[in-house]
Motif scaffolding. Structure first.
Motif, PDB file in Angstrom:
ATOM      1  N   SER A  39     -35.136  15.696   2.469  1.00 61.35           N
ATOM      2  CA  SER A  39     -35.197  14.847   1.277  1.00 61.35           C
ATOM      3  C   SER A  39     -33.936  14.998   0.439  1.00 61.35           C
ATOM      4  O   SER A  39     -33.382  14.000  -0.044  1.00 61.35           O
ATOM      5  CB  SER A  39     -36.419  15.201   0.430  1.00 61.35           C
ATOM      6  OG  SER A  39     -37.599  14.950   1.141  1.00 61.35           O
ATOM      7  N   LEU A  42     -31.216  13.205   2.210  1.00 58.39           N
ATOM      8  CA  LEU A  42     -31.424  11.766   2.084  1.00 58.39           C
ATOM      9  C   LEU A  42     -30.979  11.271   0.706  1.00 58.39           C
ATOM     10  O   LEU A  42     -30.312  10.229   0.594  1.00 58.39           O
ATOM     11  CB  LEU A  42     -32.905  11.440   2.315  1.00 58.39           C
ATOM     12  CG  LEU A  42     -33.260   9.974   2.420  1.00 58.39           C
ATOM     13  CD1 LEU A  42     -32.915   9.449   3.809  1.00 58.39           C
ATOM     14  CD2 LEU A  42     -34.739   9.760   2.164  1.00 58.39           C
ATOM     15  N   LEU A  43     -31.319  12.017  -0.341  1.00 52.55           N
ATOM     16  CA  LEU A  43     -30.924  11.630  -1.696  1.00 52.55           C
ATOM     17  C   LEU A  43     -29.412  11.612  -1.853  1.00 52.55           C
ATOM     18  O   LEU A  43     -28.838  10.682  -2.429  1.00 52.55           O
ATOM     19  CB  LEU A  43     -31.556  12.564  -2.728  1.00 52.55           C
ATOM     20  CG  LEU A  43     -33.061  12.399  -2.929  1.00 52.55           C
ATOM     21  CD1 LEU A  43     -33.611  13.506  -3.812  1.00 52.55           C
ATOM     22  CD2 LEU A  43     -33.385  11.035  -3.511  1.00 52.55           C
ATOM     23  N   GLY A  46     -27.909   8.721   0.012  1.00 57.20           N
ATOM     24  CA  GLY A  46     -28.159   7.503  -0.748  1.00 57.20           C
ATOM     25  C   GLY A  46     -27.243   7.350  -1.948  1.00 57.20           C
ATOM     26  O   GLY A  46     -26.835   6.249  -2.300  1.00 57.20           O
ATOM     27  N   LEU A  96     -27.492   5.497   5.089  1.00 59.82           N
ATOM     28  CA  LEU A  96     -28.919   5.219   5.208  1.00 59.82           C
ATOM     29  C   LEU A  96     -29.166   3.987   6.074  1.00 59.82           C
ATOM     30  O   LEU A  96     -28.404   3.024   6.020  1.00 59.82           O
ATOM     31  CB  LEU A  96     -29.529   4.968   3.832  1.00 59.82           C
ATOM     32  CG  LEU A  96     -29.487   6.123   2.829  1.00 59.82           C
ATOM     33  CD1 LEU A  96     -30.030   5.656   1.488  1.00 59.82           C
ATOM     34  CD2 LEU A  96     -30.247   7.319   3.334  1.00 59.82           C
ATOM     35  N   TYR A 101     -33.212   3.740   3.283  1.00 56.57           N
ATOM     36  CA  TYR A 101     -32.964   3.252   1.929  1.00 56.57           C
ATOM     37  C   TYR A 101     -34.279   3.059   1.174  1.00 56.57           C
ATOM     38  O   TYR A 101     -34.387   3.416  -0.008  1.00 56.57           O
ATOM     39  CB  TYR A 101     -32.164   1.947   1.948  1.00 56.57           C
ATOM     40  CG  TYR A 101     -31.864   1.441   0.560  1.00 56.57           C
ATOM     41  CD1 TYR A 101     -30.871   2.042  -0.219  1.00 56.57           C
ATOM     42  CD2 TYR A 101     -32.610   0.410   0.005  1.00 56.57           C
ATOM     43  CE1 TYR A 101     -30.620   1.601  -1.512  1.00 56.57           C
ATOM     44  CE2 TYR A 101     -32.362  -0.039  -1.289  1.00 56.57           C
ATOM     45  CZ  TYR A 101     -31.369   0.558  -2.044  1.00 56.57           C
ATOM     46  OH  TYR A 101     -31.126   0.135  -3.325  1.00 56.57           O
ATOM     47  N   TYR A 104     -35.489   6.461   0.272  1.00 56.79           N
ATOM     48  CA  TYR A 104     -34.599   6.964  -0.779  1.00 56.79           C
ATOM     49  C   TYR A 104     -35.006   6.398  -2.141  1.00 56.79           C
ATOM     50  O   TYR A 104     -35.114   7.133  -3.133  1.00 56.79           O
ATOM     51  CB  TYR A 104     -33.149   6.599  -0.449  1.00 56.79           C
ATOM     52  CG  TYR A 104     -32.205   6.612  -1.611  1.00 56.79           C
ATOM     53  CD1 TYR A 104     -31.754   7.809  -2.159  1.00 56.79           C
ATOM     54  CD2 TYR A 104     -31.758   5.423  -2.190  1.00 56.79           C
ATOM     55  CE1 TYR A 104     -30.882   7.822  -3.242  1.00 56.79           C
ATOM     56  CE2 TYR A 104     -30.891   5.428  -3.267  1.00 56.79           C
ATOM     57  CZ  TYR A 104     -30.461   6.627  -3.788  1.00 56.79           C
ATOM     58  OH  TYR A 104     -29.604   6.637  -4.866  1.00 56.79           O
ATOM     59  N   GLU A 108     -36.249   8.590  -5.241  1.00 57.15           N
ATOM     60  CA  GLU A 108     -35.397   8.523  -6.432  1.00 57.15           C
ATOM     61  C   GLU A 108     -36.181   7.985  -7.629  1.00 57.15           C
ATOM     62  O   GLU A 108     -36.081   8.515  -8.732  1.00 57.15           O
ATOM     63  CB  GLU A 108     -34.179   7.644  -6.132  1.00 57.15           C
ATOM     64  CG  GLU A 108     -33.122   7.664  -7.183  1.00 57.15           C
ATOM     65  CD  GLU A 108     -32.256   8.913  -7.196  1.00 57.15           C
ATOM     66  OE1 GLU A 108     -31.337   8.949  -8.010  1.00 57.15           O
ATOM     67  OE2 GLU A 108     -32.501   9.865  -6.436  1.00 57.15           O
TER      68      GLU A 108
END
Length: 148
Positions: A39, A42-43, A46, A96, A101, A104, A108
């Motif tokens: 995670s 991924l953040l 992004g 992504l 996305y 994300y 987010e």
């Protein structure tokens, strides 16, 4: 209170803060069937379009081999893709996928809503003080190496 007591109190507060953030992350990321490490990656992917593995490793303060395994899992889950640079074949950018996305944005948005609420719950006359104090603490931590 002595300087020693003050530094112990700082340590305890930072530990409590860290545990609270970890608990928040577990809840925020539990919806997604990916690990906290995935995670976090991924953040950052992004937020940083077409980031390299080296840059991602530095951002998350992880070894390249650890970051590579994490990215491999994200690729296998079709959340990110690797692309070889057409000018420099040694440079591989990570970005992504459409599925990544969407995930994300969910993560987010959940984190943003949580911290919006936290921020609003801070007394208005203390908000800038909290932000400034966190900035000072982070900058001091950045220049001090642990355990040496």
């Amino acid at each position: 209170m002595t300087k020693q007591d003050d530094s112990k109190q700082l340590l305890e507060l930072v530990r409590r803060f860290e545990r609270k953030i970890e608990m928040m992350e577990e809840v925020a990321f539990s919806c997604c069937n990916i690990t906290i490490a995935q995670s976090n990656a991924l953040l950052e992917i992004g937020r940083n379009v077409n980031i390299s593995l080296n840059d991602l490793s530095k951002l998350l303060n992880l070894e390249n081999s650890t970051m590579s395994r994490t990215v491999n899992n994200l690729v296998n889950n079709q959340l990110v893709k690797r692309e070889i640079d057409s000018l420099d074949r040694r440079y591989i950018s990570i970005s992504l996928t459409e599925k990544g996305y969407k995930l994300y944005k969910i993560i987010e948005d959940n984190i943003s809503k949580y911290f919006d609420k936290v921020y609003q719950d801070i007394p208005e006359n203390k908000r800038m003080q909290v932000l400034e104090s966190l900035e000072v603490l982070l900058s001091v931590i950045d220049v001090n190496e642990c355990c040496k």
